[in-house]
Motif scaffolding. Structure first.
Motif, PDB file in Angstrom:
ATOM      1  N   LEU A1413       0.832  -1.207   0.000  1.00  0.00           N
ATOM      2  CA  LEU A1413       0.000   0.000   0.000  1.00  0.00           C
ATOM      3  C   LEU A1413       0.865   1.255   0.000  1.00  0.00           C
ATOM      4  CD1 LEU A1413      -2.773  -1.122   2.512  1.00  0.00           C
ATOM      5  CD2 LEU A1413      -3.045  -0.711   0.059  1.00  0.00           C
ATOM      6  N   ALA A1414       1.983   1.216   0.726  1.00  0.00           N
ATOM      7  CA  ALA A1414       2.896   2.364   0.721  1.00  0.00           C
ATOM      8  C   ALA A1414       3.474   2.582  -0.661  1.00  0.00           C
ATOM      9  CB  ALA A1414       4.015   2.123   1.741  1.00  0.00           C
ATOM     10  N   ALA A1415       3.761   1.485  -1.376  1.00  0.00           N
ATOM     11  CA  ALA A1415       4.286   1.608  -2.737  1.00  0.00           C
ATOM     12  C   ALA A1415       3.235   2.202  -3.677  1.00  0.00           C
ATOM     13  CB  ALA A1415       4.734   0.247  -3.253  1.00  0.00           C
ATOM     14  N   LEU A1416       1.973   1.803  -3.489  1.00  0.00           N
ATOM     15  CA  LEU A1416       0.900   2.373  -4.309  1.00  0.00           C
ATOM     16  C   LEU A1416       0.799   3.878  -4.079  1.00  0.00           C
ATOM     17  CD1 LEU A1416      -2.152  -0.093  -4.200  1.00  0.00           C
ATOM     18  CD2 LEU A1416      -0.618   0.385  -6.096  1.00  0.00           C
ATOM     19  N   LYS A1417       0.897   4.257  -2.829  1.00  0.00           N
ATOM     20  CA  LYS A1417       0.796   5.688  -2.503  1.00  0.00           C
ATOM     21  C   LYS A1417       1.983   6.458  -3.067  1.00  0.00           C
ATOM     22  CE  LYS A1417       0.260   8.844   1.422  1.00  0.00           C
ATOM     23  NZ  LYS A1417       0.153   8.946   2.905  1.00  0.00           N
ATOM     24  N   SER A1418       3.182   5.893  -2.932  1.00  0.00           N
ATOM     25  CA  SER A1418       4.378   6.574  -3.420  1.00  0.00           C
ATOM     26  C   SER A1418       4.389   6.680  -4.938  1.00  0.00           C
ATOM     27  CB  SER A1418       5.638   5.827  -2.949  1.00  0.00           C
ATOM     28  OG  SER A1418       5.707   5.782  -1.548  1.00  0.00           O
ATOM     29  N   SER A1419       3.801   5.714  -5.613  1.00  0.00           N
ATOM     30  CA  SER A1419       3.809   5.738  -7.078  1.00  0.00           C
ATOM     31  C   SER A1419       2.877   6.794  -7.640  1.00  0.00           C
ATOM     32  CB  SER A1419       3.406   4.360  -7.616  1.00  0.00           C
ATOM     33  OG  SER A1419       2.046   4.079  -7.322  1.00  0.00           O
ATOM     34  N   GLY A1420       1.967   7.293  -6.826  1.00  0.00           N
ATOM     35  CA  GLY A1420       1.074   8.327  -7.306  1.00  0.00           C
ATOM     36  C   GLY A1420      -0.283   7.832  -7.727  1.00  0.00           C
ATOM     37  N   LEU A1421      -0.539   6.547  -7.581  1.00  0.00           N
ATOM     38  CA  LEU A1421      -1.847   6.026  -7.982  1.00  0.00           C
ATOM     39  C   LEU A1421      -2.967   6.632  -7.142  1.00  0.00           C
ATOM     40  CD1 LEU A1421      -1.207   2.227  -8.682  1.00  0.00           C
ATOM     41  CD2 LEU A1421      -2.183   3.890 -10.254  1.00  0.00           C
ATOM     42  N   THR A1422      -2.769   6.674  -5.840  1.00  0.00           N
ATOM     43  CA  THR A1422      -3.829   7.226  -4.994  1.00  0.00           C
ATOM     44  C   THR A1422      -3.974   8.721  -5.218  1.00  0.00           C
ATOM     45  OG1 THR A1422      -2.217   7.432  -3.207  1.00  0.00           O
ATOM     46  CG2 THR A1422      -3.589   5.463  -3.227  1.00  0.00           C
ATOM     47  N   GLY A1423      -2.868   9.384  -5.442  1.00  0.00           N
ATOM     48  CA  GLY A1423      -2.951  10.810  -5.732  1.00  0.00           C
ATOM     49  C   GLY A1423      -3.674  11.065  -7.025  1.00  0.00           C
ATOM     50  N   LEU A1424      -3.418  10.238  -8.013  1.00  0.00           N
ATOM     51  CA  LEU A1424      -4.089  10.390  -9.298  1.00  0.00           C
ATOM     52  C   LEU A1424      -5.576  10.197  -9.149  1.00  0.00           C
ATOM     53  CD1 LEU A1424      -4.110  10.574 -12.425  1.00  0.00           C
ATOM     54  CD2 LEU A1424      -3.752   8.089 -12.473  1.00  0.00           C
ATOM     55  N   GLN A1425      -5.959   9.190  -8.372  1.00  0.00           N
ATOM     56  CA  GLN A1425      -7.381   8.928  -8.196  1.00  0.00           C
ATOM     57  C   GLN A1425      -8.072  10.124  -7.540  1.00  0.00           C
ATOM     58  OE1 GLN A1425      -7.375   5.348  -5.912  1.00  0.00           O
ATOM     59  NE2 GLN A1425      -6.261   4.189  -7.469  1.00  0.00           N
ATOM     60  N   ALA A1426      -7.455  10.633  -6.500  1.00  0.00           N
ATOM     61  CA  ALA A1426      -8.084  11.723  -5.786  1.00  0.00           C
ATOM     62  C   ALA A1426      -8.202  12.960  -6.654  1.00  0.00           C
ATOM     63  CB  ALA A1426      -7.284  12.038  -4.522  1.00  0.00           C
ATOM     64  N   ALA A1427      -7.218  13.118  -7.500  1.00  0.00           N
ATOM     65  CA  ALA A1427      -7.228  14.308  -8.339  1.00  0.00           C
ATOM     66  C   ALA A1427      -8.187  14.191  -9.491  1.00  0.00           C
ATOM     67  CB  ALA A1427      -5.807  14.557  -8.869  1.00  0.00           C
ATOM     68  N   SER A1428      -8.486  12.949  -9.889  1.00  0.00           N
ATOM     69  CA  SER A1428      -9.294  12.778 -11.098  1.00  0.00           C
ATOM     70  C   SER A1428     -10.740  12.513 -10.793  1.00  0.00           C
ATOM     71  CB  SER A1428      -8.726  11.621 -11.946  1.00  0.00           C
ATOM     72  OG  SER A1428      -8.786  10.420 -11.194  1.00  0.00           O
ATOM     73  N   SER A1429     -11.114  12.532  -9.552  1.00  0.00           N
ATOM     74  CA  SER A1429     -12.508  12.253  -9.224  1.00  0.00           C
ATOM     75  C   SER A1429     -12.915  13.107  -8.053  1.00  0.00           C
ATOM     76  CB  SER A1429     -12.689  10.755  -8.899  1.00  0.00           C
ATOM     77  OG  SER A1429     -14.007  10.512  -8.514  1.00  0.00           O
ATOM     78  N   GLY A1430     -14.082  13.683  -8.186  1.00  0.00           N
ATOM     79  CA  GLY A1430     -14.507  14.555  -7.128  1.00  0.00           C
ATOM     80  C   GLY A1430     -15.131  13.869  -5.958  1.00  0.00           C
ATOM     81  N   ASP A1431     -15.494  12.614  -6.130  1.00  0.00           N
ATOM     82  CA  ASP A1431     -16.193  11.931  -5.044  1.00  0.00           C
ATOM     83  C   ASP A1431     -15.487  10.659  -4.609  1.00  0.00           C
ATOM     84  OD1 ASP A1431     -18.708  10.308  -7.156  1.00  0.00           O
ATOM     85  OD2 ASP A1431     -16.542  10.538  -7.328  1.00  0.00           O
ATOM     86  N   GLY A1432     -14.233  10.589  -4.709  1.00  0.00           N
ATOM     87  CA  GLY A1432     -13.524   9.390  -4.264  1.00  0.00           C
ATOM     88  C   GLY A1432     -12.412   9.034  -5.212  1.00  0.00           C
ATOM     89  N   THR A1433     -11.744   8.010  -4.880  1.00  0.00           N
ATOM     90  CA  THR A1433     -10.622   7.556  -5.702  1.00  0.00           C
ATOM     91  C   THR A1433     -11.091   6.402  -6.569  1.00  0.00           C
ATOM     92  OG1 THR A1433      -9.935   6.055  -3.962  1.00  0.00           O
ATOM     93  CG2 THR A1433      -8.969   8.258  -3.959  1.00  0.00           C
ATOM     94  N   THR A1434     -11.274   6.638  -7.825  1.00  0.00           N
ATOM     95  CA  THR A1434     -11.842   5.622  -8.705  1.00  0.00           C
ATOM     96  C   THR A1434     -11.067   5.511  -9.994  1.00  0.00           C
ATOM     97  OG1 THR A1434     -13.326   7.204  -9.753  1.00  0.00           O
ATOM     98  CG2 THR A1434     -14.171   6.030  -7.835  1.00  0.00           C
ATOM     99  N   THR A1435     -11.175   4.360 -10.580  1.00  0.00           N
ATOM    100  CA  THR A1435     -10.677   4.151 -11.937  1.00  0.00           C
ATOM    101  C   THR A1435     -11.761   4.581 -12.893  1.00  0.00           C
ATOM    102  OG1 THR A1435     -11.545   1.916 -11.973  1.00  0.00           O
ATOM    103  CG2 THR A1435      -9.269   2.172 -11.264  1.00  0.00           C
TER     104      THR A1435
END
Length: 1566
Positions: A1413-1435
């Motif tokens: 999970l730390a690797a996912l966060k560091s890679s920017g996946l969670t940041g990308l999700q939060a930035a690309s969706s107004g109501d949660g982290t989604t694909t």
């Protein structure tokens, strides 16, 4: 003149003048009162004359009365139609259309007939008669008929009595009539295409055969009997008549070539030898003789020398005549009305004639199987009874012993010929049906799989659906075609058992039913084994599929596997699946052993029970005639019984048929192929856009079901500007690509009042996919895509798409092959070639899906300035999806932005920018990217600069598949022998086979000894025979043989499984240690085929054939020894038989091996083409190129068909000659035993005949199986070839570094040079660097400068010279897997595995979830999700990315940026001391990139980092910068030091950028 006068005059003209007395006698007979004896009417010869009158009546009806009646009917119908025409209403248009359709078909048939007539007229009178050979045989038949007329006239003169005179006169009239028909067929408007000529010849042949049959019964049949005398006086004249009649009736039908009438007379097709072959040539396959002898004279027969494919087998003809019947969605007027008819019924409807013929031949085959046992029985009975009461002469039975099996063999060959021809045609047309249907389906994955891609659209082609289609075209189609012999099995098994039981009853009486009852009681055992075997076979198939799936994915991702040094882990996982597969294979083989033992033992036990009952209970005498004929019948019974158990093998074929039918019936189609779902009409033909339109990926998705994602597009009012450049913009998942799919008809349109959409196709449509689709062809062919080559236009397109410089870098220029999926090209090159294809096409509308995302800014700007605003696209409608609004805006007239599947804003670029501040911010950020253009210009000049370089003639990357010549290589044989086992294995196997065959021979000998105890002349002595004694020892021999066979087979099965494991492991090791260059030159399909088709052959067919060759070879030696003991001269006769058989085999194998190799090589390109087309199906349909890909598919189908037809015909050529040899040998041996010198008992003759017939049949089967073994050995050869490929350096014990290595990560490079191949040019030239521990190094340079090559060189993935020291340890001394596992590289185009995110970032479960999970966060996946969706982290599609998020093969359900982030997370998990990022964030937006750079600086603290990047902003704060050009180091120092040099390369880059001051501040650490 009355009738009698005319007859007298005709006879007088045919008689010589010297026959005056006889003529007066005949005249007197004519002048007598008409008194015809009753016996005249009962004579069969009179019936023949009457048949002549019937023939006359039939011809009159066929060509006079029937045409007149049809003409009258048509005139009446036409008059009625014309009288009621005015009363017809408009509602009757359907019937009128139907009539018109019927008339069109009649006109088409009439036109084809006229064309065929014209074709024949062009060949003159000889051509009208079918050619010189057909004409010659017609003239010979006419000569024979005239001779018969004269001979019958002479016989009439010499006849005694009124009856004979009238009979001979009637025959005279019949032959005269046939002569007239023959003359008419040759000289009166002859034409092999004429129904008149055909009917005349049919009447001639039928009547002549009837005459011959009558005379055969009267005069030939009596000669083979003791009791019947000939009905005619067999003087010289009669023998001449019989000879002429036999020649005239039999030879022309047998040897006359078939006339050739081309299916398309307007074409230039030439007949094949098979199409013009006579009946005799078809029965004995002599039309292949020239090919066989030609192949013998060559080391290897090339494809061009194979016989051409007949026009009736060509794919175009099959498509025209059969596609509409097999395709349930065909719109042809001839198609069946019931669209839901099962595919099985459709196949029966198309090939019902072939199935009917096969049924008849199957019955005939079974009946002929009993000819030899019957001959043996009657011959031994004759010898036992010394001819008492015999009707037929013994030589008749001798002939039956040889001719019976020959006739059966010919019947079997014709049955197989019909079956294989059906198979070839079925495979050809069903492949086309599947491909045709694939062009109509909606490319999306199973909705329950929950896999979705960017913009909400389903995963791209290349996922499960494409694999499913490929599986249908290969495995399912092969399984279905494998049932071609089901008719023979279904008929021969029950019929063979029934006839066998009847035969046993006739031989042994009611005791036969006791034996059958015993079989019924024991049948549950093999039935249970069959059920278990079927279940095991299903599990084995599933295990094999799992291994094949894993192998396929592993081969597709082999490059990334080598980069990470995890080959051993991947191989271990594959070998684990292989072990499971082979464990089931061992169980399957042991169950097969059980079935074989049951099939072998039960019939023997039935025979024991039957003989015991007959001898003990029924008190019968087991004489030689009963024993040896019963043995033969029991053998047939055993074979038929085994066939019943084998019918379960066809279950797989029925399953495959159901899968194919479901695919054709239930697969979802795109709207324009759904009946009644036409695209809505729009009033304005120039309108491009949508009006109140809604689209969905799933047509009938359940509402509210969160497990099924169904992205929808709602477009209220959107109209693109025609002839202008239109831009589409929106965040990820907003529906940009879906909008294109909606325009192209790939999404389902929800029809409702007032809704419509339009994409005019009259001027053509071109489409450039974001995931560039390239075919495995040259660069030029990919750009042309079927369009004619215009050099001026082509050159201009290449220049405007910035490809001129790229082409100049290739040795063969634009003639360079791109390889599979364009593997030789970079992402930007693939995008530009896809763009060039669209620009070069004549299409008036171009849909370009984010083509700029894969390009650097300078190239993007060049394309916008020179291509989008160039003269070629002037006046054409361009719709471009892009994020680069600031760059592309000046070239555009219209901009639309999307949000959540809806239009957010539209209008001119300026208008939309005013209403959307976010776009304005993005524009400002985008302007800063201009720095990259300046960087690259400063380094290596402008984009359109061309490197002068000589162009090579051959740009092939993919090498032609190797074809071995001659016999199976010794290396391949040694590979098999060594893998099966050691000397103990071979000792046990060979001993078991020898003992088994010795005991089998002893069983037959012992039965003969038992039969010798009975004397048919003294039946009262039978009570002195000890039945129990002979029965006991016979049972002992049976059980001993069964035990020996079981032991040998069990040991062999274990060896076969071991061989499969050993060979598979060697192949796996070889391929996984191959060099990158070899992988680039070898298509993945070829590699996968070694692990699938070839390994399947080694696991099954080849090892089974090897076992059969050993078993048959030892059996031949044992039987030869046994027979030689009884008949010493037999060894010489057997040697002669071996010599003839070997000669035939040598001729056969030379042709067949070449044909097999060509067949193997012709099939791969066929499926490769279909796979390519289906992978790019959206592009194919967008361009309207379905016809083009169909045409190419037809060519490849015909090429494959050309090889497969010859392959199967060669098998028949070999079989019929073996059968002929066996027939001659068996009859000659029987004749010698009966008529030769020496006294022999019936038992000795029976034993010798039984064993010798088995020997003669077996020796020919041995030769054939040996040839089959050599043909199947092609699979071992192909695997062996891949064991000696170009491989990387093997691991060595001293190459294992310490566990802590590398501890610091320092790198020292000394004189490093690299090439992509050992004989290729230098791509890195004498690099010398030193990188300290924990340093961050930025690498810049243009495409081709050597940036990625440096990364490959550090991993030793390409040939290098020089030294690289990592922690003072030379990397040349370190094992490759250890080196690569200690260095982490994130490539620009990462490959992901099917499974979950967890599997991809931690494939071997070495870390806990907190680390992941730390690797996912560091890679920017969670940041990308939060930035690309107004109501949660989604694909895209509304589902959050987590460790359990599913990923499809290759990561196709993720965007390019998301795949890079997953790969980056994988690197963070590994935390190697040396980290290489190769454009790892090129597909990421700037905000996310900035976030990732922050994570890199924090997470990779203390790690040596080498980053290859275009963006100076991301690397100017690194410790040092490396500037490369043409493989050489231009500069290498700290950014601050480099910028202090006013003439330095980095200084030029920074000064040329628009924000030089900011970049200098970053470099200075401010």
């Amino acid at each position: 003149m009355d009738l009698y006068s005319a007859q007298k005059a005709l006879v007088a003209t045919l008689l010589p003048s010297s026959s005056s007395t006889s003529f007066e006698t005949l005249s007197a007979a004519f002048d007598k009162p008409a008194h015809i004896p009753k016996s005249f009417w009962l004579d069969q010869r009179t019936h023949l004359a009457l048949l002549g009158f019937v023939s006359i009546l039939l011809l009159l009806v066929q060509f006079v009365a029937l045409p007149a009646s049809i003409g009258l009917y048509k005139r009446i119908k036409k008059s009625r139609s014309s009288s009621s025409y005015q009363s017809l209403s408009s509602s009757s248009s359907d019937s009128s259309d139907t009539l018109t359709q019927e008339e069109e078909e009649l006109e088409t048939k009439k036109a084809l007939k006229e064309a065929a007539d014209a074709f024949l007229r062009g060949k003159g009178w000889v051509g009208k008669n079918g050619g010189w050979m057909i004409l010659t045989w017609s003239l010979l038949r006419l000569g024979g008929l005239v001779t018969l007329v004269v001979l019958n006239a002479m016989a009439a003169l010499k006849a005694e009595g009124t009856k004979e005179t009238l009979v001979e006169f009637g025959l005279f009239g019949l032959f005269s009539y046939l002569s007239i028909l023959s003359v008419a067929s040759i000289f009166y408007r002859p034409s092999v295409n004429s129904s008149v000529t055909y009917a005349l010849k049919a009447h001639i042949i039928t009547l002549l055969l009837g005459v011959w049959c009558v005379y055969a019964k009267r005069d030939i049949y009596p000669m083979i009997t003791f009791t019947i005398r000939s009905s005619d006086k067999l003087d010289v004249a009669m023998w001449i008549r019989l000879g002429v009649l036999t020649f005239t009736a039999l030879f022309p039908p047998l040897f006359t070539p078939r006339p050739y009438i081309p299916l398309d007379p307007t074409g230039n097709s030439e007949p094949t030898a098979e199409q013009t072959s006579s009946l005799f040539a078809i029965l004995f396959f002599t039309f292949l003789d020239p090919l066989v002898f030609h192949a013998w004279s060559l080391p290897s027969l090339p494809f061009e020398d194979l016989p051409a494919l007949g026009d009736h087998d060509k794919a175009v003809y099959l498509r025209t005549t059969m596609l509409f019947q097999l395709d349930p969605h065909s719109k042809d007027a001839r198609a069946p009305k019931n669209k839901k008819r099962h595919l099985g019924w459709r196949i029966l409807r198309v090939w019902w004639k072939e199935f009917a013929i096969k049924c008849v031949l199957s019955v005939l085959y079974v009946l002929l199987e009993f000819a030899a046992p019957l001959g043996v029985n009657r011959l031994l009975t004759y010898l036992e009874e010394e001819g008492k009461g015999a009707i037929l002469k013994p030589w008749v039975y001798i002939v039956a012993i040889g001719v019976g099996p020959l006739a059966q063999g010919i019947t079997f060959n014709i049955l197989i010929y019909v079956s294989t021809r059906f198979m070839c045609r079925a495979e050809s047309i069903l492949t086309q049906v599947l491909f045709e249907h694939s062009l109509r389906i909606q490319l999306r994955e199973d909705p329950t799989a929950k896999k979705e891609g960017a913009d909400g659209e389903p995963a791209k082609a290349g996922g499960n659906l494409v694999g499913q289609i490929s599986n249908h075209m290969s495995s399912d189609l092969d399984s279905l075609i494998g049932a071609r012999m089901i008719m023979l099995s279904a008929i021969s098994a029950p019929l063979g058992i029934a006839v066998s039981v009847f035969g046993l009853y006739k031989i042994l009486g009611w005791s036969a039913f006791v034996g059958i009852s015993f079989l019924i009681l024991t049948s549950p055992l093999p039935a249970k084994l069959a059920m278990v075997q079927h279940g095991t076979q299903k599990l084995f198939t599933e295990a094999a599929d799992a291994r094949v799936t894993r192998i396929t994915e592993a081969i597709n991702s082999l490059r990334i596997t080598k980069m990470f040094g995890i080959e051993e882990n991947v191989k271990a996982s594959i070998q684990e699946l292989r072990a499971k597969e082979l464990k089931l294979n061992r169980k399957r083989k042991l169950l097969s052993l059980g079935m074989s033992v049951a099939n072998y033992t039960l019939p023997l036990l039935v025979m024991v029970v039957t003989f015991a009952c007959f001898a003990i209970v029924q008190k019968g005498n087991l004489t030689a005639s009963k024993v040896f004929s019963a043995i033969s019948v029991f053998a047939i019974f055993s074979q038929s019984l085994g066939t019943i158990f084998q019918i379960s093998q066809f279950i797989e074929s029925f399953v495959a048929l159901g899968r194919l039918n479901k695919f054709l019936q239930d697969t979802e189609l795109i709207d324009r192929h759904i009946p009644g779902a036409a695209e809505p009409a729009v009033e304005d033909p120039d309108f491009i856009g949508f009006q109140n339109a809604t689209f969905a990926w799933l047509k009938n998705a359940p509402e509210g079901d969160e497990t099924v994602r169904n992205f929808k597009l709602h477009l209220d009012d959107l109209k693109f500007k025609k002839g202008k450049v239109n831009l589409i913009e929106g965040p990820t998942g907003s529906g940009k690509t879906s909008l294109f799919m909606a325009l192209l008809g790939e999404m389902h349109f929800e029809q409702k009042p007032g809704s419509s959409f339009s994409l005019p196709r009259s001027g053509g449509v071109a489409y450039a996919d974001q995931q560039s689709w390239l075919q495995n062809q040259t660069l030029r062919d990919n750009i042309l895509f079927g369009s004619p080559y215009d050099e001026e236009r082509y050159t201009k397109v290449v220049e405007q798409c910035a490809l001129a410089r790229d082409f100049s870098l290739f040795d063969a220029g634009d003639l360079t092959e791109v390889g599979e999926k364009g593997l030789t090209l970079s992402g930007g090159q693939k995008a530009r070639i896809t763009l060039a294809r669209a620009v070069y096409s004549p299409a008036s509308i171009l849909l370009l899906d984010d083509i700029l995302s894969a390009l650097d800014v300078q190239t993007s700007r060049f394309i916008i300035d020179n291509c989008l605003q160039g003269d070629i696209l002037k006046g054409r409608t361009v719709i471009l999806i892009t994020h680069h609004i600031a760059m592309a805006g000046p070239a555009a007239d219209f901009l639309v932005t999307l949000q959540d599947g809806r239009v957010k804003a539209q209008g001119s670029v300026n208008e939309v920018l005013k209403t959307d501040p976010a776009l304005f911010v993005e524009e400002k950020v985008d302007e800063g990217k201009a720095e990259i253009a300046a960087e690259i210009d400063a380094l290596e000049g402008p984009v359109d600069a061309v490197v002068e370089k000589p162009v090579a003639k051959d740009g092939k990357l993919v090498l032609a598949e190797e074809k071995a010549e001659g016999r199976v290589s010794r290396q391949a044989i040694n590979l098999l022998i060594s893998s099966l086992g050691g000397w103990i294995f071979w000792l046990v196997v060979l001993t078991s086979i020898v003992l088994d065959q010795f005991l089998v021979l002893a069983q037959t000998w012992w039965l003969g000894e038992w039969a010798d105890q009975y004397d048919p002349r003294h039946p009262e002595d039978a009570s002195n025979v000890s039945v129990k004694f002979y029965l006991f020892y016979y049972c002992t021999l049976v059980l001993g043989g069964t035990a020996a066979m079981s032991i040998g087979f069990a040991v062999w099965a274990g060896g076969a499984v071991r061989s499969g494991m050993v060979i598979h492991k060697k192949l796996l090791t070889s391929v996984f240690s191959a060099t990158l260059r070899w992988l680039d030159m070898t298509p993945q399909g070829r590699i996968v085929s070694r692990f699938t088709r070839d390994m399947r052959s080694i696991d099954g067919e080849f090892t089974e054939l090897t076992s059969a060759v050993l078993d048959m070879g030892i059996t031949l030696v044992v039987k030869l020894a046994g027979i030689t003991f009884v008949v010493p001269w037999f060894s010489a006769a057997g040697l002669v038989l071996v010599l003839f058989g070997s000669a035939i085999a040598e001729l056969y194998i030379h042709a067949q091996l070449s044909c097999k190799r060509e067949m193997s090589n012709a099939k791969s390109p066929l499926f490769s083409h279909f796979g390519d087309a289906i992978a790019g199906l959206v592009s194919v349909r967008a361009y309207g190129a379905e016809k083009q890909v169909r045409a190419e598919g037809v060519k490849r189908v015909d090429r494959y068909m050309r090889t497969i037809v010859v392959f199967y015909n060669l098998n028949r050529w070999c079989n019929v000659r073996f059968d002929s040899l066996a027939a001659v040998f068996s009859s000659a041996l029987a004749a010698y035993l009966v008529y030769g010198p020496g006294e022999r008992t019936a038992s000795a003759i029976g034993f010798t005949l039984s064993v010798s017939v088995q020997f003669s049949t077996l020796i020919l089967w041995f030769v054939r199986v040996l040839n089959m073994w050599e043909v199947a050995g092609n699979s071992v050869e192909r695997v062996q070839d891949y064991l000696v490929i170009e491989r990387e350096k093997e691991n060595a014990p001293d190459g294992v570094p310490p566990a802590y290595w590398p501890a610091s990560g320092s790198i020292k490079i000394e004189n490093l040079s690299a090439r992509y191949s050992p004989d290729g040019p230098l791509v890195l030239d004498n690099i010398n660097l030193e990188i300290n521990s924990g340093e961050r190094i930025g690498v810049v340079g243009r495409t081709g400068s050597g940036k990625s090559t440096l990364a490959l060189a550090l991993l030793r993935l390409i040939p290098t010279t020089g030294d690289v020291f990592i922690d003072d340890k030379n990397y040349n001394d370190i094992n490759l897997d250890a080196l690569r596992s200690k260095i982490t590289i994130i490539p620009q185009d990462p490959t992901l595995f099917s499974g979950s995110v967890r599997l991809n970032i931690d494939p071997y479960s070495e870390h806990d979830d907190a680390v992941l999970l730390a690797a996912l966060k560091s890679s920017g996946l969670t940041g990308l999700q939060a930035a690309s969706s107004g109501d949660g982290t989604t694909t895209p599609g509304g589902h959050a990315i987590n460790l359990d998020t599913p990923i499809t093969a290759g990561g196709e359900n993720l965007s390019s940026g998301q795949r890079q982030l997953v790969a980056l997370a994988r690197g963070f998990v590994r935390r190697s001391k040396v980290f290489i990022l190769d454009e790892a964030t090129s597909s990421i937006d700037f905000a996310t990139d900035a976030l990732i750079q922050t994570s890199i600086r924090s997470e990779l603290e203390g790690i040596t980092l080498i980053t290859i990047a275009h963006r100076l902003r991301s690397i100017l704060d690194y410790d040092r910068i490396l500037v490369l050009s043409a493989g050489k180091v231009l500069e290498f120092d700290t950014p601050k030091a480099l910028l202090s040099n006013p003439k330095g390369e980095l200084t030029k880059l920074v000064d040329a950028s628009s924000d030089a001051d900011e970049l200098r501040s970053i470099a200075n650490g401010l």
